[in-house]
Motif scaffolding. Sequence first.
Motif, short mmCIF file in Angstrom:
data_model
loop_
_atom_site.label_atom_id
_atom_site.label_comp_id
_atom_site.label_asym_id
_atom_site.label_seq_id
_atom_site.Cartn_x
_atom_site.Cartn_y
_atom_site.Cartn_z
N SER A 185 67.77 7.43 8.54
CA SER A 185 66.46 6.90 8.20
C SER A 185 65.37 7.88 8.62
O SER A 185 65.62 8.86 9.32
CB SER A 185 66.24 5.55 8.87
OG SER A 185 66.37 5.66 10.28
N VAL A 186 64.15 7.60 8.17
CA VAL A 186 63.01 8.48 8.44
C VAL A 186 62.20 7.93 9.60
O VAL A 186 61.90 6.73 9.64
CB VAL A 186 62.13 8.60 7.17
CG1 VAL A 186 60.86 9.38 7.46
CG2 VAL A 186 62.93 9.26 6.04
N LYS A 187 61.84 8.80 10.55
CA LYS A 187 61.05 8.35 11.70
C LYS A 187 59.57 8.68 11.56
O LYS A 187 58.72 8.01 12.16
CB LYS A 187 61.60 8.94 13.00
CG LYS A 187 61.51 10.45 13.12
CD LYS A 187 62.07 10.92 14.46
CE LYS A 187 61.96 12.43 14.62
NZ LYS A 187 62.48 12.89 15.92
N SER A 188 59.24 9.71 10.77
CA SER A 188 57.83 10.03 10.53
C SER A 188 57.72 10.85 9.25
O SER A 188 58.70 11.46 8.81
CB SER A 188 57.21 10.80 11.70
OG SER A 188 57.80 12.08 11.83
N LEU A 189 56.52 10.85 8.67
CA LEU A 189 56.32 11.60 7.43
C LEU A 189 54.87 12.03 7.29
O LEU A 189 53.98 11.47 7.94
CB LEU A 189 56.76 10.77 6.21
CG LEU A 189 56.08 9.42 5.94
CD1 LEU A 189 54.73 9.56 5.25
CD2 LEU A 189 56.99 8.54 5.10
N SER A 321 49.53 7.95 4.34
CA SER A 321 49.36 9.30 4.88
C SER A 321 48.40 10.12 4.03
O SER A 321 47.56 10.85 4.54
CB SER A 321 50.72 10.01 4.97
OG SER A 321 50.58 11.34 5.42
N LEU A 322 48.53 9.98 2.70
CA LEU A 322 47.65 10.70 1.78
C LEU A 322 46.20 10.25 1.95
O LEU A 322 45.28 11.07 1.96
CB LEU A 322 48.11 10.47 0.34
CG LEU A 322 47.34 11.20 -0.76
CD1 LEU A 322 47.47 12.71 -0.60
CD2 LEU A 322 47.84 10.76 -2.14
N GLU A 323 46.00 8.96 2.12
CA GLU A 323 44.65 8.41 2.25
C GLU A 323 44.02 8.78 3.60
O GLU A 323 42.84 9.10 3.69
CB GLU A 323 44.68 6.89 2.09
CG GLU A 323 45.03 6.42 0.69
CD GLU A 323 45.23 4.93 0.58
OE1 GLU A 323 45.36 4.28 1.66
OE2 GLU A 323 45.28 4.40 -0.54
N ASP A 324 44.86 8.74 4.67
CA ASP A 324 44.33 8.95 6.02
C ASP A 324 44.45 10.38 6.51
O ASP A 324 43.94 10.73 7.57
CB ASP A 324 45.05 8.03 7.01
CG ASP A 324 44.85 6.56 6.71
OD1 ASP A 324 43.93 6.24 5.93
OD2 ASP A 324 45.59 5.74 7.27
N THR A 325 45.17 11.22 5.73
CA THR A 325 45.49 12.61 6.11
C THR A 325 46.09 12.68 7.51
O THR A 325 45.74 13.53 8.32
CB THR A 325 44.25 13.54 6.01
OG1 THR A 325 43.27 13.11 6.96
CG2 THR A 325 43.66 13.52 4.60
N ASN A 326 47.01 11.76 7.77
CA ASN A 326 47.67 11.70 9.07
C ASN A 326 49.18 11.64 8.92
O ASN A 326 49.71 11.23 7.88
CB ASN A 326 47.22 10.45 9.85
CG ASN A 326 45.84 10.59 10.45
OD1 ASN A 326 45.45 11.69 10.84
ND2 ASN A 326 45.11 9.50 10.51
N ILE A 327 49.88 12.05 10.00
CA ILE A 327 51.31 11.80 10.07
C ILE A 327 51.52 10.30 10.33
O ILE A 327 50.84 9.70 11.17
CB ILE A 327 51.95 12.63 11.22
CG1 ILE A 327 51.83 14.12 10.92
CG2 ILE A 327 53.40 12.23 11.44
CD1 ILE A 327 52.29 15.00 12.05
N ILE A 328 52.45 9.72 9.59
CA ILE A 328 52.73 8.30 9.73
C ILE A 328 54.09 8.12 10.41
O ILE A 328 55.08 8.70 9.98
CB ILE A 328 52.75 7.59 8.36
CG1 ILE A 328 51.42 7.79 7.64
CG2 ILE A 328 53.08 6.10 8.53
CD1 ILE A 328 50.22 7.18 8.32
N LYS A 329 54.10 7.32 11.45
CA LYS A 329 55.36 6.98 12.13
C LYS A 329 55.90 5.68 11.59
O LYS A 329 55.16 4.71 11.44
CB LYS A 329 55.15 6.90 13.64
CG LYS A 329 54.78 8.23 14.29
CD LYS A 329 54.64 8.10 15.79
CE LYS A 329 54.32 9.47 16.41
NZ LYS A 329 54.19 9.38 17.89
#
Length: 330
Positions: A185-189, A321-329
Amino acid sequence: MINKKYKNIKTGVIGTGSMGQNHARILSEISDFVGIADVNEKTLKLMSDKFKVKGYVDYKELLNEVDAVSIAVPTIYHHEIALNAIDSNVHLLVEKPLAMNLEEASEIVKKAKEKDVVLAVGHIERHNPVIQYAKEKIDSGEWGDLISLSSRRVSNYPARISDVGVLYDLASHDIDICLYLSSSSVKSLYLTGGKMVSKHEDHINLVMNHKSGLISVVEANWLTPMKVRNLSITTSKCFVVLDYFHQSINIYKSNFPDVNQSNLYKSGVDFDNETINLERQEPLLLELSDFLSSINNNHFPLVTGEDGADVISIVESGIKSLEDTNIIKL
């Protein structure tokens, strides 16, 4: 003509767009294909005449006549139609993405379990022979440890898509493949991209950090005047490139038998390149055959409802992530 291996299963298709017509073609060859539903009466008549089956403007009438159905309508209608199919005790294959959001997808999955009906999701690339070949080599350890996956899925703008962006429509294929091949699974993106010709995002680059330590990179756009569908796999033993179109695999290895530290340009390198051309098979035929087999033989489909929901969870996080320009956990 393909042998009707699943002639004991009465099937139908809801939605007669491009994908729906292909579902109808194959189901008419391998099952007891009894009907098509679509709100466009002109297309409905053309398709029902072509396949010599009854056409229904109201898809609920079709649900009364079938054991299993393919749902190939725009994504915004998946939730409603899927729930009605489940209420009718009809097994269903829903074209990807499973739903517009995770809440809707989770409700579909939960209800299918409660009603004990088969729910498959149309992430068709899992059924591509190159992916099955790669899965076997990765799981057996023959290619060594996975280090990274990098996919490229680009093409020109599709007039048929208007309800979702490139992340849902194209990149969702590769998100599913990265989850499948890595078994992690994915932990962050982190997602970057934007809009050039569409009201939705039409070009993206997605980086996913898996719990296993693997890094997956997905590039997708609707802006390139060339259709490319490939996946690069970096492992501890080799570098592999999968070509979805030609169903071919290139495996690269190299070593340095004579390294001159003072002249690296002229140092010797031995390259080994193996090309494997698999027997070409139509992924949609394999997908629908797997779906019907899961009904007959009581096994899980290759792409389950839970798999489809996992992809939507990542897509939703990607949009954030695209909207906030942040890494998402996650």
